[in-house]
Design a protein around this motif. Structure first.
Motif, PDB file in Angstrom:
ATOM      1  N   TYR A   1       0.841  -1.203   0.000  1.00 43.67           N
ATOM      2  CA  TYR A   1       0.000   0.000   0.000  1.00 43.67           C
ATOM      3  C   TYR A   1       0.872   1.248   0.000  1.00 43.67           C
ATOM      4  O   TYR A   1       1.956   1.247   0.582  1.00 43.67           O
ATOM      5  CB  TYR A   1      -0.906   0.012   1.240  1.00 43.67           C
ATOM      6  N   LYS A   2       0.344   2.330  -0.593  1.00 44.82           N
ATOM      7  CA  LYS A   2       1.146   3.557  -0.697  1.00 44.82           C
ATOM      8  C   LYS A   2       1.014   4.455   0.541  1.00 44.82           C
ATOM      9  O   LYS A   2       0.959   5.669   0.428  1.00 44.82           O
ATOM     10  CB  LYS A   2       0.720   4.341  -1.948  1.00 44.82           C
ATOM     11  N   ALA A   3       0.949   3.850   1.704  1.00 51.46           N
ATOM     12  CA  ALA A   3       0.899   4.653   2.930  1.00 51.46           C
ATOM     13  C   ALA A   3       2.323   5.106   3.267  1.00 51.46           C
ATOM     14  O   ALA A   3       3.289   4.541   2.755  1.00 51.46           O
ATOM     15  CB  ALA A   3       0.350   3.800   4.064  1.00 51.46           C
ATOM     16  N   GLU A   4       2.463   6.115   4.104  1.00 49.15           N
ATOM     17  CA  GLU A   4       3.801   6.497   4.570  1.00 49.15           C
ATOM     18  C   GLU A   4       3.781   6.688   6.077  1.00 49.15           C
ATOM     19  O   GLU A   4       2.792   7.154   6.641  1.00 49.15           O
ATOM     20  CB  GLU A   4       4.329   7.756   3.866  1.00 49.15           C
ATOM     21  N   ILE A   5       4.879   6.272   6.710  1.00 47.25           N
ATOM     22  CA  ILE A   5       5.001   6.486   8.154  1.00 47.25           C
ATOM     23  C   ILE A   5       6.049   7.563   8.389  1.00 47.25           C
ATOM     24  O   ILE A   5       7.185   7.439   7.932  1.00 47.25           O
ATOM     25  CB  ILE A   5       5.426   5.190   8.874  1.00 47.25           C
ATOM     26  N   ILE A   6       5.648   8.625   9.059  1.00 52.34           N
ATOM     27  CA  ILE A   6       6.609   9.666   9.459  1.00 52.34           C
ATOM     28  C   ILE A   6       6.722   9.557  10.984  1.00 52.34           C
ATOM     29  O   ILE A   6       5.732   9.720  11.702  1.00 52.34           O
ATOM     30  CB  ILE A   6       6.128  11.085   9.072  1.00 52.34           C
ATOM     31  N   PRO A   7       7.935   9.266  11.480  1.00 54.82           N
ATOM     32  CA  PRO A   7       8.052   9.059  12.924  1.00 54.82           C
ATOM     33  C   PRO A   7       7.841  10.339  13.737  1.00 54.82           C
ATOM     34  O   PRO A   7       8.236  11.418  13.306  1.00 54.82           O
ATOM     35  CB  PRO A   7       9.491   8.547  13.097  1.00 54.82           C
ATOM     36  N   VAL A   8       7.237  10.162  14.904  1.00 57.15           N
ATOM     37  CA  VAL A   8       7.048  11.280  15.830  1.00 57.15           C
ATOM     38  C   VAL A   8       7.972  11.142  17.041  1.00 57.15           C
ATOM     39  O   VAL A   8       8.408  12.131  17.620  1.00 57.15           O
ATOM     40  CB  VAL A   8       5.564  11.347  16.292  1.00 57.15           C
ATOM     41  N   ASP A   9       8.279   9.914  17.411  1.00 57.41           N
ATOM     42  CA  ASP A   9       9.226   9.684  18.502  1.00 57.41           C
ATOM     43  C   ASP A   9      10.449  10.578  18.212  1.00 57.41           C
ATOM     44  O   ASP A   9      10.964  10.583  17.087  1.00 57.41           O
ATOM     45  CB  ASP A   9       9.621   8.197  18.496  1.00 57.41           C
ATOM     46  N   SER A  10      10.889  11.350  19.215  1.00 62.01           N
ATOM     47  CA  SER A  10      11.882  12.401  18.929  1.00 62.01           C
ATOM     48  C   SER A  10      13.167  11.841  18.322  1.00 62.01           C
ATOM     49  O   SER A  10      13.738  12.439  17.397  1.00 62.01           O
ATOM     50  CB  SER A  10      12.191  13.180  20.202  1.00 62.01           C
ATOM     51  N   GLU A  11      13.605  10.670  18.798  1.00 60.52           N
ATOM     52  CA  GLU A  11      14.836  10.069  18.268  1.00 60.52           C
ATOM     53  C   GLU A  11      14.675   9.710  16.796  1.00 60.52           C
ATOM     54  O   GLU A  11      15.578   9.906  15.989  1.00 60.52           O
ATOM     55  CB  GLU A  11      15.200   8.799  19.043  1.00 60.52           C
ATOM     56  N   HIS A  12      13.520   9.162  16.478  1.00 55.47           N
ATOM     57  CA  HIS A  12      13.296   8.670  15.113  1.00 55.47           C
ATOM     58  C   HIS A  12      13.001   9.812  14.160  1.00 55.47           C
ATOM     59  O   HIS A  12      13.368   9.757  12.998  1.00 55.47           O
ATOM     60  CB  HIS A  12      12.194   7.607  15.131  1.00 55.47           C
ATOM     61  N   SER A  13      12.386  10.871  14.689  1.00 55.41           N
ATOM     62  CA  SER A  13      12.228  12.069  13.882  1.00 55.41           C
ATOM     63  C   SER A  13      13.615  12.637  13.569  1.00 55.41           C
ATOM     64  O   SER A  13      13.903  13.040  12.443  1.00 55.41           O
ATOM     65  CB  SER A  13      11.388  13.102  14.628  1.00 55.41           C
ATOM     66  N   ALA A  14      14.490  12.627  14.581  1.00 50.23           N
ATOM     67  CA  ALA A  14      15.865  13.124  14.387  1.00 50.23           C
ATOM     68  C   ALA A  14      16.602  12.267  13.361  1.00 50.23           C
ATOM     69  O   ALA A  14      17.302  12.784  12.475  1.00 50.23           O
ATOM     70  CB  ALA A  14      16.614  13.109  15.720  1.00 50.23           C
ATOM     71  N   LEU A  15      16.443  10.953  13.443  1.00 42.76           N
ATOM     72  CA  LEU A  15      17.113  10.060  12.492  1.00 42.76           C
ATOM     73  C   LEU A  15      16.550  10.282  11.092  1.00 42.76           C
ATOM     74  O   LEU A  15      17.294  10.369  10.109  1.00 42.76           O
ATOM     75  CB  LEU A  15      16.920   8.588  12.902  1.00 42.76           C
ATOM     76  N   PHE A  16      15.237  10.381  11.010  1.00 42.80           N
ATOM     77  CA  PHE A  16      14.558  10.604   9.727  1.00 42.80           C
ATOM     78  C   PHE A  16      15.104  11.880   9.072  1.00 42.80           C
ATOM     79  O   PHE A  16      15.419  11.904   7.884  1.00 42.80           O
ATOM     80  CB  PHE A  16      13.058  10.715  10.007  1.00 42.80           C
ATOM     81  N   GLN A  17      15.226  12.940   9.859  1.00 41.04           N
ATOM     82  CA  GLN A  17      15.718  14.213   9.325  1.00 41.04           C
ATOM     83  C   GLN A  17      17.195  14.117   8.957  1.00 41.04           C
ATOM     84  O   GLN A  17      17.621  14.603   7.916  1.00 41.04           O
ATOM     85  CB  GLN A  17      15.503  15.335  10.349  1.00 41.04           C
ATOM     86  N   SER A  18      17.981  13.454   9.806  1.00 43.86           N
ATOM     87  CA  SER A  18      19.427  13.350   9.547  1.00 43.86           C
ATOM     88  C   SER A  18      19.701  12.458   8.336  1.00 43.86           C
ATOM     89  O   SER A  18      20.641  12.693   7.580  1.00 43.86           O
ATOM     90  CB  SER A  18      20.144  12.793  10.780  1.00 43.86           C
ATOM     91  N   LEU A  19      18.876  11.438   8.156  1.00 41.57           N
ATOM     92  CA  LEU A  19      19.063  10.517   7.023  1.00 41.57           C
ATOM     93  C   LEU A  19      18.884  11.218   5.686  1.00 41.57           C
ATOM     94  O   LEU A  19      19.369  10.738   4.655  1.00 41.57           O
ATOM     95  CB  LEU A  19      18.087   9.337   7.130  1.00 41.57           C
ATOM     96  N   LEU A  20      18.213  12.367   5.679  1.00 44.79           N
ATOM     97  CA  LEU A  20      18.030  13.107   4.425  1.00 44.79           C
ATOM     98  C   LEU A  20      19.369  13.629   3.891  1.00 44.79           C
ATOM     99  O   LEU A  20      19.460  14.043   2.743  1.00 44.79           O
ATOM    100  CB  LEU A  20      17.057  14.283   4.624  1.00 44.79           C
ATOM    101  N   SER A  21      20.423  13.570   4.710  1.00 43.88           N
ATOM    102  CA  SER A  21      21.746  14.067   4.305  1.00 43.88           C
ATOM    103  C   SER A  21      22.567  13.078   3.498  1.00 43.88           C
ATOM    104  O   SER A  21      23.659  13.428   3.056  1.00 43.88           O
ATOM    105  CB  SER A  21      22.584  14.419   5.534  1.00 43.88           C
ATOM    106  N   GLY A  22      22.118  11.842   3.357  1.00 44.99           N
ATOM    107  CA  GLY A  22      22.927  10.863   2.614  1.00 44.99           C
ATOM    108  C   GLY A  22      22.062   9.761   2.052  1.00 44.99           C
ATOM    109  O   GLY A  22      20.841   9.783   2.194  1.00 44.99           O
ATOM    110  N   LYS A  23      22.726   8.811   1.391  1.00 44.54           N
ATOM    111  CA  LYS A  23      21.970   7.686   0.813  1.00 44.54           C
ATOM    112  C   LYS A  23      21.965   6.527   1.814  1.00 44.54           C
ATOM    113  O   LYS A  23      22.855   6.427   2.659  1.00 44.54           O
ATOM    114  CB  LYS A  23      22.641   7.230  -0.477  1.00 44.54           C
TER     115      LYS A  23
END
Ligand code: NDP
Ligand code: MG
Length: 381
Positions: free
Chosen positions: A138-160
């Motif tokens: 399914y084309k759903a998306e999960i965006i994390p809210v847990d502060s650590e995972h939000s931080a990882l999600f944002q930091s991961l945008l810096s590389g592959k």
């Protein structure tokens, strides 16, 4: 206008989310709200935010709300929560109930291909493999809210993805950081509920004091970002300013920082890929935090992370047992039925006695979850 549904609107995450939406009311509209027993607060929220649908956990609450409001659709109990997960009109659903009770509604929302702002980490721990298999379909998306995972999600945008060397989760160390086993033997519920940096619901506050929360977050990170357990590290950072970091193969580390306020990751999950100014979110004054420090985890005293790595690496049905045993152990501790260190014993014992099985459907997850809960309730209540 985006339609927001909040599962658990009366809790700590839920009320923070409503504060954001109150400010950004040109961008977001409340479609649905849910609570378990706190129907009085839910009624207040209904009056202010005017949702089209609500669900309440208890019969008593249902009767009250039915009498009070006749122009909205009101659901009740577990089924009600699941119905709210299915709403077609939802754009973003914030899962902010506490515990694996959020699993079924989350799965409904995935099937409806919604954006899920995921706070409810227990869902990802108990049902991670199954949820990931659904996300392929399914084309759903999960965006994390847990502060650590939000931080990882944002930091991961810096590389592959292939450039990631390690995910480094930070943790405050909880209420009892620096204490020894002797001290922990007789700690009281009130002491365990005093978190130094974050104001949160009771269950997660106890999880923070045992470091089970950090353990749940290790499994959550593995499931959300498809990263080997060997590449997930934990470091204690008592000030909770760096919310987590990604180390890339060139040894460059990207971190996400901010004041310890859940409104930041909640709002980001609503606005991603954009960012929005919001007056109610405080800025970070570096001069107030001139001393950012880091420590190793004391795994001998706080066994939450070690137990989670065991559950996660074993995989299959083991994370369900880890989560369910912990949920009941926390409930028992909060009700003064067991002592603090018994939480680890109960979880370890349940995992040692569990016969691992493959899990590829919801029924099996729910069945194992139910069995563990029922067994522990029989033994301790
Ligand atoms: P709270 O205990 O403050 O709130 C829980 C919410 O879920 C309340 O609205 C509660 O309703 C509802 N709820 C509880 N049990 C049930 C049930 N059986 N059926 C239906 N609804 C239920 O929790 P938090 O807001 O602290 O945490 C929510 C989730 O977010 C957890 O999974 C937690 O791990 C995660 N999280 C929380 C953080 C935080 O800062 N608080 C940080 C990161 C993650 P009622 O009020 O009526 O009881
Ligand atoms: Mg967290």
């Amino acid at each position: 206008m985006k339609n927001i549904t909040i599962l658990g609107s009366t809790g700590s995450i839920g009320t923070n989310a409503l504060e954001i939406i109150r400010e950004l009311n040109n961008e977001f509209n409340i479609l649905a709200l849910t609570a378990n027993s706190n129907y009085k607060l839910l009624a207040k929220q209904i009056k202010e935010f005017n949702p089209k649908y609500v669900s309440i956990g208890t019969e008593e609450g249902y009767k009250f709300l039915k009498k009070e409001f006749n122009d909205i659709e009101i659901y009740c109990g577990k089924e009600g929560l699941r119905e709210i997960g299915k709403l077609d009109e939802t754009d973003i659903i914030l899962t902010a109930v506490s515990g694996a009770i959020g699993l079924e509604a989350t799965i409904e929302a995935i099937k409806k291909e919604k954006r899920i702002a995921l706070a409810n980490k227990e869902t990802m721990v108990a049902g991670g493999d199954y949820i990931n298999s659904l996300l392929k379909k399914y084309k759903a998306e999960i965006i994390p809210v847990d502060s650590e995972h939000s931080a990882l999600f944002q930091s991961l945008l810096s590389g592959k993805d292939k450039e990631v060397k390690n995910l480094i989760l930070t943790g405050s160390g909880g209420t009892f950081r620096g204490k020894d086993l002797e001290f922990l033997k007789n700690v009281k519920v009130e002491d365990a509920l005093k978190h130094p940096n974050w104001s949160m619901g009771k269950k997660i506050t106890i999880d923070s004091s045992t470091l089970i929360n950090k353990g749940l977050e290790v499994i959550e990170a593995h499931q959300l970002f498809n990263i080997d357990y060997d590449k997930i590290k934990v470091v204690i950072h008592p000030q909770s300013i760096i919310h987590s970091m990604v180390e890339f193969v060139d040894n460059s580390i990207v971190a996400q920082m901010g004041v310890p306020d859940m409104k930041i990751p909640i709002q980001y999950a609503f606005t991603y890929p954009n960012r929005m100014q919001n007056e109610i979110i405080e800025g970070l004054d570096f001069m107030k935090y001139s001393n950012l420090t880091f420590e190793e985890v004391n795994h001998k005293v706080f066994r939450g992370i070690e137990l989670a790595f065991f559950a996660g690496k074993t995989g299959k049905s083991m994370p369900i047992v880890f989560n369910a045993a912990n949920e009941i152990a926390v409930e028992l501790f909060l009700n003064n039925k067991i002592k603090f260190l018994d939480i680890y014993k109960i979880i370890e014992n349940e995992m040692n006695n569990h016969n691992i099985i493959n899990v590829n459907n919801l029924e099996t997850i729910l069945e194992i979850d139910r069995e563990v809960r029922a067994k522990l309730r029989r033994e301790y209540l």
